[in-house]
Design a protein around this motif. Structure first.
Motif, PDB file in Angstrom:
ATOM      1  N   ASP A 162      -0.006 -19.348 -38.011  1.00 36.70           N
ATOM      2  CA  ASP A 162       0.037 -20.642 -37.185  1.00 36.70           C
ATOM      3  C   ASP A 162      -1.332 -21.217 -36.691  1.00 36.70           C
ATOM      4  OD1 ASP A 162       2.428 -21.932 -35.544  1.00 36.70           O
ATOM      5  OD2 ASP A 162       0.671 -21.842 -34.223  1.00 36.70           O
ATOM      6  N   ASP A 163      -2.334 -20.324 -36.353  1.00 39.95           N
ATOM      7  CA  ASP A 163      -3.386 -20.786 -36.081  1.00 39.95           C
ATOM      8  C   ASP A 163      -4.323 -21.826 -37.271  1.00 39.95           C
ATOM      9  OD1 ASP A 163      -3.481 -19.356 -33.711  1.00 39.95           O
ATOM     10  OD2 ASP A 163      -4.864 -17.734 -34.446  1.00 39.95           O
ATOM     11  N   TYR A 164      -3.893 -21.381 -38.268  1.00 42.10           N
ATOM     12  CA  TYR A 164      -4.482 -22.498 -39.512  1.00 42.10           C
ATOM     13  C   TYR A 164      -3.460 -23.554 -39.831  1.00 42.10           C
ATOM     14  CZ  TYR A 164      -8.259 -18.871 -39.432  1.00 42.10           C
ATOM     15  OH  TYR A 164      -9.277 -18.051 -39.104  1.00 42.10           O
ATOM     16  N   GLU A 165      -2.505 -23.175 -39.861  1.00 37.95           N
ATOM     17  CA  GLU A 165      -1.486 -24.014 -40.241  1.00 37.95           C
ATOM     18  C   GLU A 165       0.156 -24.034 -39.265  1.00 37.95           C
ATOM     19  OE1 GLU A 165      -2.262 -25.989 -42.343  1.00 37.95           O
ATOM     20  OE2 GLU A 165      -0.702 -27.149 -42.935  1.00 37.95           O
ATOM     21  N   ILE A 168       3.820 -22.912 -39.901  1.00 37.87           N
ATOM     22  CA  ILE A 168       4.166 -21.983 -41.089  1.00 37.87           C
ATOM     23  C   ILE A 168       4.331 -20.253 -40.846  1.00 37.87           C
ATOM     24  CG2 ILE A 168       3.146 -21.309 -43.186  1.00 37.87           C
ATOM     25  CD1 ILE A 168       4.016 -24.190 -43.277  1.00 37.87           C
ATOM     26  N   THR A 169       5.180 -19.853 -41.526  1.00 34.38           N
ATOM     27  CA  THR A 169       5.504 -18.428 -41.010  1.00 34.38           C
ATOM     28  C   THR A 169       5.470 -17.629 -42.457  1.00 34.38           C
ATOM     29  OG1 THR A 169       7.927 -18.856 -41.143  1.00 34.38           O
ATOM     30  CG2 THR A 169       7.214 -19.176 -39.253  1.00 34.38           C
ATOM     31  N   ILE A 424      -0.918 -24.024 -49.894  1.00 32.54           N
ATOM     32  CA  ILE A 424       0.180 -25.215 -49.249  1.00 32.54           C
ATOM     33  C   ILE A 424      -0.450 -26.560 -49.482  1.00 32.54           C
ATOM     34  CG2 ILE A 424       0.980 -26.207 -46.898  1.00 32.54           C
ATOM     35  CD1 ILE A 424       0.567 -22.899 -46.030  1.00 32.54           C
ATOM     36  N   GLY A 425      -1.779 -26.701 -49.489  1.00 34.44           N
ATOM     37  CA  GLY A 425      -2.422 -28.009 -49.803  1.00 34.44           C
ATOM     38  C   GLY A 425      -1.983 -28.736 -51.091  1.00 34.44           C
ATOM     39  N   VAL A 469      -0.275 -34.998 -35.282  1.00 28.46           N
ATOM     40  CA  VAL A 469       1.048 -34.382 -35.324  1.00 28.46           C
ATOM     41  C   VAL A 469       1.158 -32.981 -36.168  1.00 28.46           C
ATOM     42  CG1 VAL A 469       2.422 -36.462 -35.205  1.00 28.46           C
ATOM     43  CG2 VAL A 469       1.634 -35.735 -37.553  1.00 28.46           C
ATOM     44  N   GLU A 470       1.976 -31.918 -35.952  1.00 27.21           N
ATOM     45  CA  GLU A 470       1.795 -30.912 -36.723  1.00 27.21           C
ATOM     46  C   GLU A 470       2.279 -31.114 -38.286  1.00 27.21           C
ATOM     47  OE1 GLU A 470       3.842 -27.555 -34.702  1.00 27.21           O
ATOM     48  OE2 GLU A 470       2.781 -27.874 -32.977  1.00 27.21           O
ATOM     49  N   PRO A 471       2.095 -30.162 -39.001  1.00 25.71           N
ATOM     50  CA  PRO A 471       2.268 -30.224 -40.393  1.00 25.71           C
ATOM     51  C   PRO A 471       3.504 -30.783 -40.857  1.00 25.71           C
ATOM     52  CG  PRO A 471       1.037 -28.249 -39.936  1.00 25.71           C
ATOM     53  CD  PRO A 471       1.111 -28.826 -38.959  1.00 25.71           C
TER      54      PRO A 471
END
Lengths: 502, 502
Positions: A162-165, A168-169, A424-425, A469-471
């Motif tokens: 979550d710190d980087y994305e 996402i879990t 993910i990118g 905004v969040e991803p």
């Protein structure tokens, strides 16, 4: 002075320390002599601690938290700032300046040890520092504050991811990587069984550093990189560094027998730089330019590197210049041969040099190792062995030494949870590429070298809201859909079926 | 904690800011993009102001002044520290942190403006900043504290000279430069009238940057430069930067049609670096490594560049390597031809590229301009015209533009009084060269490439006490004599009479 003004004044002061640390870090990565690295690391730890202290002042925290409580009444940029500050507040609520200083020194020592260990190709020289990084990374999670009991109950590795994305879990990643495995493993087998022979002899022909420098310069110009607001130089491990809104630097690395390595690292880093250079100035001025996630950033760099950079249209665009700059390489090579050689699928050891097809396996390996480190099923001392056996399992090859294996990446000197953002990118950019195709004839635009038009679309649709905004929301706003790996997997299947005649 | 410990703790903290500023300055000089220069300058001003504030705390000043009063009871290194701190105390007694911050910003803006003005070759773009620097330099003198009424009564320019070369006055310089004029003007006329033809065609043969880089690397190795405690790169204006005791960097500049320019700038800067790298570690650890004056430093750099670097023995040493690295230049050039070409006497426009014979005229011109600016007989706006007419008067040539005239040097972006130290350096090194000759066969040592032996003598006799004593005492300790230009003038006369067959 109201809360907002007060908060921004303190942030402006802290930004001086952060800017200085960026420059010192850049210096360490590019030119700082070996004997001076630790001393300079101490200076960086001192400076970042000064910034930390400013942001830990009770008056600052009170003002920032008051803003957060009142966030619905703020302008959008200020609301985003208040949310980011609240997030930082929770992350650091129990971390004293002394503890922060200790952490900085550990990260810096880990970086120095990693550099030495990689030079010597000896994991044992990095092992103790890596243990320490793992320990403090876990400690930092244990020391966090939370808004809700649900947040507090999240698994450690989910919090790191979550710190980087944000958002996402492990559940997301297990599903997504499962889907990748399902579709890519059989496809890789088919590719490897294909009778297609791609000519590659010319890819290792010797080129000089100066030729590669000229090519890098040309590629950055093609991409419309703004040289008055950046610089480029060489480092062991290429990266992009955003030192300030007018200072976005890229680095590359030259191998005399692998000219395409530097070419595509420069297009990759040039992609990061394009994102930063075309970020609205108001985001920098409002201290929210750090809102974009690593996955967003990697989506853009890999968009330029792979979707655009390894496309037939891009090869058509740059082919004449490759012939001009590398005559000894290109004198008997056709445009089509260059295109195919740039898109060979072949399992290999070094992540940053992997083809776009096998790349995702490199990430899955790192993800599985990190996950196992966090749930306690793997110990640091066993990482090299597990690393090697996973390379054998997924890619059918085993690193001959630590340098080309477990020591290749710098990332574990500063934490865990970053690597998945690289994969993910790819999923993000394949999703928004479909939107781009609706807006223009992408191949024609690239073949014409009209990067102003291409970057213009990216700026408006991909870059503009990334800090805000969040991803998961961001990709939904751009594409109207939720995160899926399928567009990426479809793209790989279509492209490589064609190249390999499947 | 006693006064000494307290003072050293504060100095250690301030050293963090100073170290960071050094790195940021180095970054600005080497790679920082143009659009980011001012912002980075602001960060540097902020950081140096933080250091300034630390050293302006009343507790610190009281402790430092108490040490100074008690200096006779301190160890030598601590006594020197107390004396240096007392000097700084007097210099800054009336300067508030706000004023210091304002000064830093003015110097930084002057540097940025000078860079732009030099690029555009347009003095008018630098004029306002130069006025400001002159104004604050005078203001700083007016704000000083003094131990005695005699000190306070010293002329402004003597105080500025004293900042760079303790104890040197206009009276000294007028006498010394008068003596130079007396002996060099007729000698230059004889040289210019000599029928001797020195072959120079090969000196402008084209070489690549990469060849020059290899040569620079070789020369630093010859000089026994420690690459683990330094680095080298390229800049517009070559310099040496002491960022820390283990971080002494040198820069050079490559001209494709002037290979010897970079060679001798690297030997010059390598000389500075040798001095810093062989300074006793205890001086760094006691914060007194800044005790060496500019004149001492220039004496060493010019010792290596000219006395050693342009000697027949040194040319003998490096001749084979020049043939190997620059085959297209050297294929028809003998050792003797190279030696003579490296020692051509010819009036020229750029100080840093001047031959060692005419060099002192460049300094005299700057000295006379600075002196006139300080006594009010010259205004900033008239500097370019006076500059040009003095070049005509002393050297018989007139700069075609500001870039090769008044804008060539960076020094006036940070003050006045520095230039004379370049000439004084020549006088010092000619004096201690005589002592060196008593200790070893210098030519044989150089021809054999035994720089460990040469540097070892320099370390023991020239470097060891440089931080500890004032220059007039220093040169007396090394040579048993007072500062005189005659050894230097004798050397020039003997060397150039031989080359030109006078």
């Amino acid at each position: 002075m109201n809360n907002l003004e007060f908060v921004k004044n303190v942030l402006a002061e802290a930004a001086n320390y952060e800017h200085a640390c960026s420059v010192l870090n850049y210096d360490q990565e590019t030119i700082c002599p070996s004997a001076a690295m630790e001393e300079q690391g101490e200076v960086m730890a001192f400076l970042s601690n000064q910034a930390f202290k400013l942001l830990k002042q009770p008056e600052f925290i009170e003002a920032a938290e008051a803003l957060y409580k009142d966030r619905q009444n703020l302008d959008e940029l200020d609301r985003v700032l208040a949310e980011q500050l609240h997030r930082t507040y929770l992350e650091t609520v129990n971390i004293t300046p002394e503890l922060d200083h200790e952490f900085s020194r550990i990260y810096n020592k880990a970086f120095v040890d990693w550099t030495k260990a990689k030079d010597a190709s000896d994991f044992s020289m990095f092992k103790d520092s890596l243990e320490k990084v793992l320990e403090i990374e876990k400690k930092k999670i244990a020391l966090r504050g939370y808004d809700t009991p649900e947040d507090a109950a999240k698994p450690v590795y989910d919090q790191m991811l979550d710190d980087y994305e944000k958002g996402i879990t492990m559940e997301d990643l297990d599903r997504i990587f499962g889907r990748c495995r399902e579709r890519l493993v059989p496809l890789l087998k088919k590719i490897q069984a294909s009778p297609k022979k791609i000519r590659r002899d010319f890819m290792s022909r010797i080129v000089t550093d100066e030729q590669q420098r000229q090519m890098a310069q040309y590629l950055l110009e093609v991409m419309d990189y703004d040289f008055t607001r950046g610089a480029f130089t060489t480092t062991e491990h290429p990266f992009t560094d955003e030192l300030g809104k007018n200072d976005i630097r890229v680095t590359t690395h030259y191998y005399e027998d692998d000219f395409s390595s530097s070419m595509y690292s420069i297009v990759h880093e040039g992609g990061h730089a394009t994102f930063d250079q075309l970020t609205p100035e108001s985001h920098y001025d409002n201290y929210i330019d750090g809102g974009k996630t690593m996955g967003m950033h990697e989506s853009v760099s890999r968009f330029y590197e792979n979707r655009i950079g390894r496309s037939r249209a891009f090869v058509h665009l740059i082919y004449p210049k490759t012939c001009e700059i590398f005559p000894q390489v290109m004198h008997d090579v056709s445009e089509e041969e260059l295109y195919e050689a740039l898109n060979v699928v072949e399992p290999s050891l070094i992540r940053t040099q992997a083809d776009e097809f096998t790349y995702v396996f490199h990430i899955m390996i790192r993800y599985e190792i990190e996950k196992a480190l966090m749930d306690g099923s793997l110990e640091i001392k066993d990482v090299p062995q597990v690393w090697n056996s996973k390379y054998q399992e997924y890619l059918g090859i085993t690193p001959p030494d630590d340098k080309s294996g477990v020591l290749q990446d710098v990332h574990w000197t500063f934490g865990f949870g970053y690597f998945p953002t690289y994969a993910i990118g790819n999923f993000y950019n394949s999703m928004y590429y479909k939107e781009l195709e609706k807006a223009m004839d992408v191949d024609a635009t690239v073949a014409a070298g009209d990067f102003k038009k291409l970057n213009g679309w990216m700026k408006e649709h991909v870059f503009a809201r990334a800090d805000l905004v969040e991803p998961k929301q961001w990709i939904r706003e751009i594409t109207g859909r939720d995160l899926t790996p399928d567009d990426f997997l479809d793209y790989l299947e279509e492209k490589y079926s064609k190249i390999y005649g499947l």
